[in-house]
Design a protein around this motif. Structure first.
Motif, short mmCIF file in Angstrom:
data_model
loop_
_atom_site.label_atom_id
_atom_site.label_comp_id
_atom_site.label_asym_id
_atom_site.label_seq_id
_atom_site.Cartn_x
_atom_site.Cartn_y
_atom_site.Cartn_z
N PRO A 226 0.54 -60.07 -23.58
CA PRO A 226 -0.60 -59.37 -22.98
C PRO A 226 -1.93 -59.96 -23.48
O PRO A 226 -1.96 -60.62 -24.50
N LEU A 227 -2.98 -59.66 -22.73
CA LEU A 227 -4.31 -60.12 -23.15
C LEU A 227 -4.73 -59.39 -24.42
O LEU A 227 -4.42 -58.21 -24.58
N PRO A 228 -5.45 -60.08 -25.31
CA PRO A 228 -6.00 -59.36 -26.47
C PRO A 228 -7.13 -58.43 -26.05
O PRO A 228 -7.65 -58.54 -24.94
N THR A 229 -7.52 -57.55 -26.96
CA THR A 229 -8.75 -56.78 -26.79
C THR A 229 -9.88 -57.66 -27.32
O THR A 229 -9.73 -58.27 -28.38
N TYR A 230 -10.99 -57.71 -26.62
CA TYR A 230 -12.11 -58.57 -27.04
C TYR A 230 -13.27 -57.73 -27.56
O TYR A 230 -13.65 -56.73 -26.96
N THR A 231 -13.82 -58.17 -28.68
CA THR A 231 -15.01 -57.53 -29.28
C THR A 231 -16.02 -58.65 -29.55
O THR A 231 -15.79 -59.49 -30.42
#
Ligand code: GLU
Length: 314
Positions: A226-231
């Motif tokens: 899955p795609l990572p969460t981006y910050t």
């Protein structure tokens, strides 16, 4: 357990700006129980400097950061990036390109200009979609590889910046996955590594915000996830409003260390820039205890002569 990474590029020195981003990434991980992978992004061929990676690693430790896995280096094993490029080529999602920078610049004069990372590519070498890709050219120097970017905007919600929309095709066009030095581009290397190192949380400077849609597209074309969460966090700028650079003085961590300035003083300044209250000397553990992402300023931070004076006063 969720996983994040610290991914310094040893070609660009660790300075007050990126040190702040790394410190926040580290503190978030330690507050939230994420595992930290240290990845050295050393694929920047011509500017590669012997010993720079070791120095970057040492400085992160000196500032009080630690990690659970790594360091992993990119340049010692190119096979994972080559495999990804072959997969994309077999699926006709990338194509070879021999255009020179000059040619692309000329074509861009009457069209979009790209962004700070990449010129807009006008699609000169893009073949028809039913033409098989000559994979014999993979690994050949002098041949770059570009993604056939589908039309339409990409949207995502950044954990710090909120909703973001970017049209890759309109802004940069068919971007690079492989360079003429037969090396993977930053965009490809970061996706292949984030996927195989099972990274769930990407925390980095907001100069890379516009790269994220490119990376999301690569995840999709490679069929990985899955795609990572981006910050994405705001950058530190000089008094002229431009991103911290040499012309603003020597803000390299290595420089301050040589001058005898303590890590506590540097962390103290970075902490103030992260909304932890008035500056005072502190070790990374105190930063970890006081940092709150919700209190982090959403505006860029300006590194002023008064900040410099506080760092260097006895
Ligand atoms: N290597 C990049 C840097 O030092 C970070 C890339 C990324 O986080 O995706 O700024």
């Amino acid at each position: 357990m969720p996983r994040t990474r610290l991914a310094p590029s040893p070609t660009g020195a660790l300075h007050l700006g990126n040190a702040r981003t790394f410190l926040v990434n580290w503190a978030l991980a330690r507050q939230r129980g994420w595992q930290i992978v240290l990845r050295i992004e050393d694929l920047d061929g011509p500017r590669f400097k012997e010993g720079a990676a070791e120095r970057a690693i040492e400085l992160l430790g000196w500032l009080g950061m630690d990690w659970d896995e790594g360091p992993y280096f990119q340049r010692y094993d190119l096979a994972p990036y080559q495999e990804a490029t072959v997969r994309l080529a077999n699926a006709r999602q990338v194509y070879p390109c021999r255009c020179t920078r000059k040619e692309i610049e000329l074509a861009s004069l009457s069209a979009p200009h790209g962004d700070q990372h990449e010129l807009h590519y006008p699609g000169t070498c893009r073949p028809d979609s039913d033409v098989p890709v000559n994979t014999d050219l993979l690994g050949t120097t002098g041949v770059a590889w570009r993604v056939r970017v589908p039309s339409g905007a990409t949207n995502f919600v950044d954990a710090f910046c909120g909703a973001y929309e970017y049209d890759v095709g309109k802004t940069v066009g068919d971007f690079l996955v492989g360079t003429k030095l037969a090396l993977p581009s930053y965009q490809l290397a970061v996706v292949v590594d984030d996927a195989r190192q099972r990274i769930d949380e990407v925390v980095r400077g907001d100069d890379l915000l516009s790269s994220t849609p490119r990376q999301m597209l690569l995840y999709k074309l490679l069929g990985i996830g899955p795609l990572p969460t981006y910050t994405h966090l705001p950058l530190v700028v000089g008094p002229d409003g431009n991103r911290l650079a040499k012309r603003h003085g020597d803000s390299r961590i290595a420089h301050y260390r040589e001058e005898g300035i303590t890590a506590e003083r540097i962390v103290g300044l970075l902490a103030e820039w992260c909304g932890c209250g008035p500056r005072r000397e502190m070790i990374s553990g105190e930063f970890l205890a006081s940092f709150d992402l919700a209190k982090m300023p959403t505006e860029q931070i300006t590194f002023t002569p008064a900040d410099e004076a506080w760092l260097t006063e006895n």
